[in-house]
Design an enzyme around this catalytic site. Structure first.
Site, short mmCIF file in Angstrom:
data_model
loop_
_atom_site.label_atom_id
_atom_site.label_comp_id
_atom_site.label_asym_id
_atom_site.label_seq_id
_atom_site.Cartn_x
_atom_site.Cartn_y
_atom_site.Cartn_z
N THR A 1 -31.56 3.53 4.80
CA THR A 1 -32.29 4.34 3.83
C THR A 1 -33.79 4.03 3.85
O THR A 1 -34.19 2.94 4.25
CB THR A 1 -31.72 4.07 2.41
OG1 THR A 1 -32.59 4.63 1.44
CG2 THR A 1 -31.60 2.58 2.11
N ASP A 2 -34.58 4.98 3.35
CA ASP A 2 -36.02 4.74 3.24
C ASP A 2 -36.33 3.57 2.30
O ASP A 2 -37.40 2.96 2.39
CB ASP A 2 -36.75 6.02 2.78
CG ASP A 2 -36.22 6.65 1.50
OD1 ASP A 2 -35.35 6.04 0.85
OD2 ASP A 2 -36.70 7.75 1.16
N GLU A 3 -35.39 3.26 1.39
CA GLU A 3 -35.66 2.22 0.40
C GLU A 3 -35.81 0.83 1.01
O GLU A 3 -36.33 -0.07 0.36
CB GLU A 3 -34.55 2.18 -0.66
CG GLU A 3 -34.42 3.48 -1.40
CD GLU A 3 -33.71 3.37 -2.73
OE1 GLU A 3 -33.54 2.24 -3.23
OE2 GLU A 3 -33.33 4.41 -3.27
N TYR B 1 -29.67 -3.05 -4.57
CA TYR B 1 -29.15 -2.02 -3.66
C TYR B 1 -29.92 -2.03 -2.34
O TYR B 1 -29.33 -2.12 -1.25
CB TYR B 1 -29.24 -0.62 -4.29
CG TYR B 1 -29.09 0.50 -3.28
CD1 TYR B 1 -27.86 0.76 -2.69
CD2 TYR B 1 -30.20 1.26 -2.87
CE1 TYR B 1 -27.72 1.77 -1.73
CE2 TYR B 1 -30.07 2.27 -1.91
CZ TYR B 1 -28.83 2.52 -1.35
OH TYR B 1 -28.71 3.49 -0.39
N LYS C 1 -28.82 -2.87 1.57
CA LYS C 1 -28.95 -1.92 2.68
C LYS C 1 -29.80 -2.51 3.81
O LYS C 1 -29.52 -2.32 4.99
CB LYS C 1 -29.55 -0.60 2.20
CG LYS C 1 -28.67 0.21 1.27
CD LYS C 1 -27.33 0.60 1.89
CE LYS C 1 -27.48 1.59 3.01
NZ LYS C 1 -26.15 1.98 3.56
#
Ligand code: NAD
Ligand code: TDX
Length: 330
Positions: free
Chosen positions: A121-123, A146, A150
């Site tokens: 993810t971009d996060e 989270y 990831k």
């Protein structure tokens, strides 16, 4: 291709499975069916796939699935996916997202596969101010339990490629939206609350920015990476459709013909990332993929879908009201 899709009963996983079946691939799905998993999303392809209800942390069972299915490609979506829940209880995030990914990588390595698509993810990059964009070379600076889980899963994929030669390709996608998204995420929350005439919680001052990618585009991007991407590489998948949260809420309310007063500014999310933005030029140049759906088109399709599937959304409400009670109490 013989594909094993983890998390295929989830929001993005099911969109991918529907596309993969449409393209004639042989698909098996493994999913624990947590609160976020739902086989209704796969109803139209259920006769064409093999489904295993299993936890990806259960190595023995995962080995059994590999023995039966002999997958050529593993498409790994299964994860706990909601930032707010990770702030309430990080444990399932570390367990499913880190330990689960390690099990899938390990079994893939011992059984032998052609490609492992690791969904990131971009996060993982952390957040940006008003300017700038993340390339695949940007440092990882995850901020929530989270996104840390990831980033760990993403780095495990890197290690299995580098140390063991497992052909891992990594996709880092921006915020998805579209039909079948679980109504704890921002866009379905707006629709559900507005339809019921309830207040819509906007965290902080609503200026936080996300890059919104229509889920069918995300699924086609992942398919393109599987078909044409290179093992060992990372591909950002984004839409360039950046919007402040408040603009997203207003767009939905306008489509629904509802009053903007329904928006209610509430306490900010702890550690709330300000902005995500992906430079997706690598996937365009090397794989030939770009997002096709504009935000205006995608949000209209999404709102229409929810309005005609309110029974599905309402079904989730009993569980959600328990969660919201806890979330708002803290
Ligand atoms: P989702 O929560 O809708 O679906 C996750 C699925 O994984 C569910 O079906 C759930 O039952 C299953 N699952 C969870 N833990 C499991 C376990 N231990 N064993 C087996 N199955 C398990 O999530 P989503 O929004 O579809 O996201 C899919 C993937 O894409 C995740 O890896 C997420 O981190 C990533 N991602 C999501 C977005 C987004 O905007 N939604 C953006 C970028 C990346
Ligand atoms: O009720 C809300 N009010 C609100 O203002 C909710 C649920 C969210 N928000 C804000 C927080 C974020 O700035 O809206 C934005 C989007 O929130 P989420 O839908 O929870 O998504 P986000 O936290 O950005 O994470 C998502 O994108 C990256 C997915 O949930 C992740 O799985 C993905 O990796």
């Amino acid at each position: 291709m013989r594909m094993l899709v983890s998390g295929g009963a989830g929001f993005i996983g099911s969109a991918f499975v529907r596309q993969a079946v449409g393209k004639g691939h042989n698909v098996a799905v493994v999913d624990k069916l947590t609160y976020a998993g739902d086989l209704t999303r796969l109803e139209e392809v259920m006769d064409d796939i093999t489904f295993y209800k299993a936890d990806i942390t259960n190595k023995e069972f995962i080995e059994h699935i590999f023995n039966k299915e002999k997958p050529e490609v593993v498409v790994h979506f299964a994860a706990e996916s909601h930032v707010d829940r990770s702030l309430m209880d990080p444990y399932p995030f570390i367990n499913s997202n880190v330990m689960g990914t390690q099990v899938l990588l390990d079994v893939s390595r011992t059984k032998g596969i052609d490609l492992f698509m690791n969904m990131s993810t971009d996060e993982v990059y952390g957040d940006l101010g008003k300017d700038g964009t993340f390339t695949e070379e940007s440092p990882l600076k995850p901020n929530s339990p989270y996104s840390v889980s990831k980033a760990s899963a993403d780095m495990l994929g890197r290690a299995y490629y580098r140390s063991f030669g497992l052909p891992v390709v990594t996709v880092r996608a921006s915020n998805n939206y579209g039909p079948w998204q679980y109504p704890e995420k921002f866009i379905p929350v707006i629709i559900l609350k507005a339809m019921n005439g309830e207040k819509i919680p906007i965290y902080g001052d609503g200026t936080n920015i996300r890059e919104w990618l229509y889920v069918e585009d995300c699924a086609s991007g992942i398919m393109a990476v599987i078909e044409k991407g290179k093992a060992g590489e990372i591909y950002n998948i984004g839409s360039k459709e950046e919007r402040p949260n408040i603009e997203v809420a207003k767009a939905v309310l306008t489509i629904l013909g509802k009053d903007k007063d329904l928006m209610e500014f509430v306490k900010d999310r702890p550690g709330h990332d300000f902005r995500y933005s992906l430079d997706a030029s690598k996937v365009k140049a090397e794989v030939g993929w770009t997002a096709k759906t504009s935000f205006e088109e995608g949000i209209k399709k999404t709102v229409d879908w929810y309005v005609s599937h309110m029974n599905w959304v309402e079904e989730k409400k009993a569980y959600l009201s328990e969660y919201w009670k806890r979330a708002y109490a803290e």
